[in-house]
Design an enzyme around this catalytic site. Structure first.
Site, PDB file in Angstrom:
ATOM      1  N   LYS A 142      19.605  33.544  73.976  1.00 41.11           N
ATOM      2  CA  LYS A 142      19.937  32.872  72.677  1.00 41.11           C
ATOM      3  C   LYS A 142      19.694  33.574  71.268  1.00 41.11           C
ATOM      4  CE  LYS A 142      20.218  28.929  69.972  1.00 41.11           C
ATOM      5  NZ  LYS A 142      20.209  27.143  69.834  1.00 41.11           N
TER       6      LYS A 142
ATOM      7  N   GLY B 130      19.310  20.406  63.798  1.00 38.73           N
ATOM      8  CA  GLY B 130      18.591  19.144  63.582  1.00 38.73           C
ATOM      9  C   GLY B 130      18.796  18.074  62.682  1.00 38.73           C
TER      10      GLY B 130
ATOM     11  N   ALA C 149      24.112  22.942  67.774  1.00 37.83           N
ATOM     12  CA  ALA C 149      23.327  22.650  66.733  1.00 37.83           C
ATOM     13  C   ALA C 149      24.013  21.371  66.171  1.00 37.83           C
ATOM     14  CB  ALA C 149      22.920  23.687  65.805  1.00 37.83           C
ATOM     15  N   GLY C 150      23.309  20.493  65.686  1.00 43.08           N
ATOM     16  CA  GLY C 150      24.101  19.322  64.502  1.00 43.08           C
ATOM     17  C   GLY C 150      24.582  18.213  65.300  1.00 43.08           C
TER      18      GLY C 150
ATOM     19  N   ASN D 214      19.713  19.222  71.538  1.00 44.73           N
ATOM     20  CA  ASN D 214      18.447  19.153  71.433  1.00 44.73           C
ATOM     21  C   ASN D 214      18.007  18.012  70.710  1.00 44.73           C
ATOM     22  OD1 ASN D 214      15.612  19.345  71.500  1.00 44.73           O
ATOM     23  ND2 ASN D 214      15.474  21.614  71.122  1.00 44.73           N
ATOM     24  N   THR D 215      18.030  18.174  69.424  1.00 45.42           N
ATOM     25  CA  THR D 215      17.403  17.068  68.656  1.00 45.42           C
ATOM     26  C   THR D 215      18.104  15.571  68.777  1.00 45.42           C
ATOM     27  OG1 THR D 215      17.046  18.579  66.796  1.00 45.42           O
ATOM     28  CG2 THR D 215      17.305  16.450  66.094  1.00 45.42           C
TER      29      THR D 215
END
Lengths: 261, 70
Positions: free
Chosen positions: A97, A158, A184-185, A206-207
């Protein structure tokens, strides 16, 4: 018929990709990945602290998961290429990635350097999934350069802000021939469902999972949302209208018909 | 007389009393060879070469491994 996601010639049944960063306890990672039923996980590459013994993240990733390193920490194409080569030498395959970030405040990717790194690494035989600012022109150039998928951001990394780039990603979904993976986000499962309903091929989270009070349960919630959103996309949503459109018949009411005067 | 070398490992300057191979350095630090990759003077070192690469003065060594990441 099975609904298969094909990235770089490999087939996936699950469309939730999970990042392994930020977990307060590495032991959670295994339970989270199992709860999410994920088949593709991301890791990062860092210097080893040679003065203290460390657990390795690989010990917590189920054997049947494909591991893809990111190039986080790279500020330009050359650094991304260096990290990619080191990651490959780590022996977990050639999926990468690309993440090139020179902006420390918003962690927004540098599309130009990302394209350069993609061109170099696809020539070296890597399966390249570039993380990018949503942009149709760059996405097309990334595909031309051999990217196996494109990964537009939903909101800054994040931030848990949700799917804020919807309009541009929608255009990318229509126009780009390789899988579009929102990365993301995304903050809550409904964000992921929204991406999938619109026709995105997968999401990477992830986050939102790692910082939930109960990461394992949140991973399951994301899994269900991704599956629900995908099923809705395949089902084909009905048309929407500005005005009401009665669901029940407009005849046979139990009332006196109005007299026309 | 012991031969002293000054090298850089992961960005830190280190003085070593004795000349070792990279493999010995890794084993001395208790690192799992299957979980790390070594970059020796900006070249990735294959696992086979670790035992034959002797550390010398001025070497720049990077030892990396996977960590959690998104």
């Amino acid at each position: 018929m099975k609904d298969v996601l094909n990235i770089g010639g490999r087939e996936f049944l699950n469309r939730l990709l999970v990042g392994t960063g930020k977990f307060p306890d590495k032991r959670l990672v295994k339970d989270v990945l199992e709860a999410a039923q994920t088949e593709l996980v991301t890791v990062a590459l860092r210097r080893v602290d040679i003065d203290s013994e460390q657990e390795n993240i690989l010990d917590y990733i189920p054997k049947d998961c494909l591991i893809m390193s990111n190039t986080s920490g790279a500020r330009n194409a050359d650094e991304a290429v260096r990290i990619a080569r080191l990651a490959k030498a780590c022996g977990c395959g050639n999926w990468i990635k690309i993440e090139v970030i020179s902006d420390n405040k918003y962690l927004l990717p540098d599309n130009v350097e990302t394209l350069k790194a993609t061109e170099i690494l696809t020539k070296e035989g890597f399966i390249v999934l570039p993380y990018m600012n949503p942009d149709l022109t760059i996405a097309r150039q990334l595909v031309e350069a051999g990217a196996a998928a494109v990964m537009p951001l939903g909101a800054p990394i994040g931030s848990n802000r949700g799917f804020k780039t919807e309009e541009i990603v929608k255009i990318m979904v229509k126009e780009i021939s390789v899988p579009v993976i929102v990365d993301a986000g995304l903050g809550v499962p409904s964000d992921a469902a929204k991406c999938m309903e619109m026709g995105c091929d997968a999401v990477l989270v992830n986050t939102a999972i790692a910082t939930a009070n109960d990461p394992v349960k949140m991973a399951k919630a994301f899994d269900l949302a991704v599956k629900a959103g995908r099923m809705a996309y395949i089902s084909g949503a009905g048309a929407s209208f500005e005005q009401a459109n009665a669901s029940s018949p407009l005849t046979g009411f139990l009332r006196e018909e109005m007299q026309v005067k | 007389m012991e031969y002293k070398v000054q090298i850089r490992i992961n960005g830190k300057q280190i003085n070593m009393d004795k000349v070792n191979t990279i493999l010995e350095l890794i084993q001395d630090k208790g690192l799992n060879i299957d979980r790390i990759v070594v970059e020796y003077n900006h070249q990735i070192l294959s696992k086979e070469k670790l035992a034959y690469t002797f550390i010398k003065d001025g070497d720049n060594i990077e030892i990396v491994s996977f960590v959690g990441g998104g």
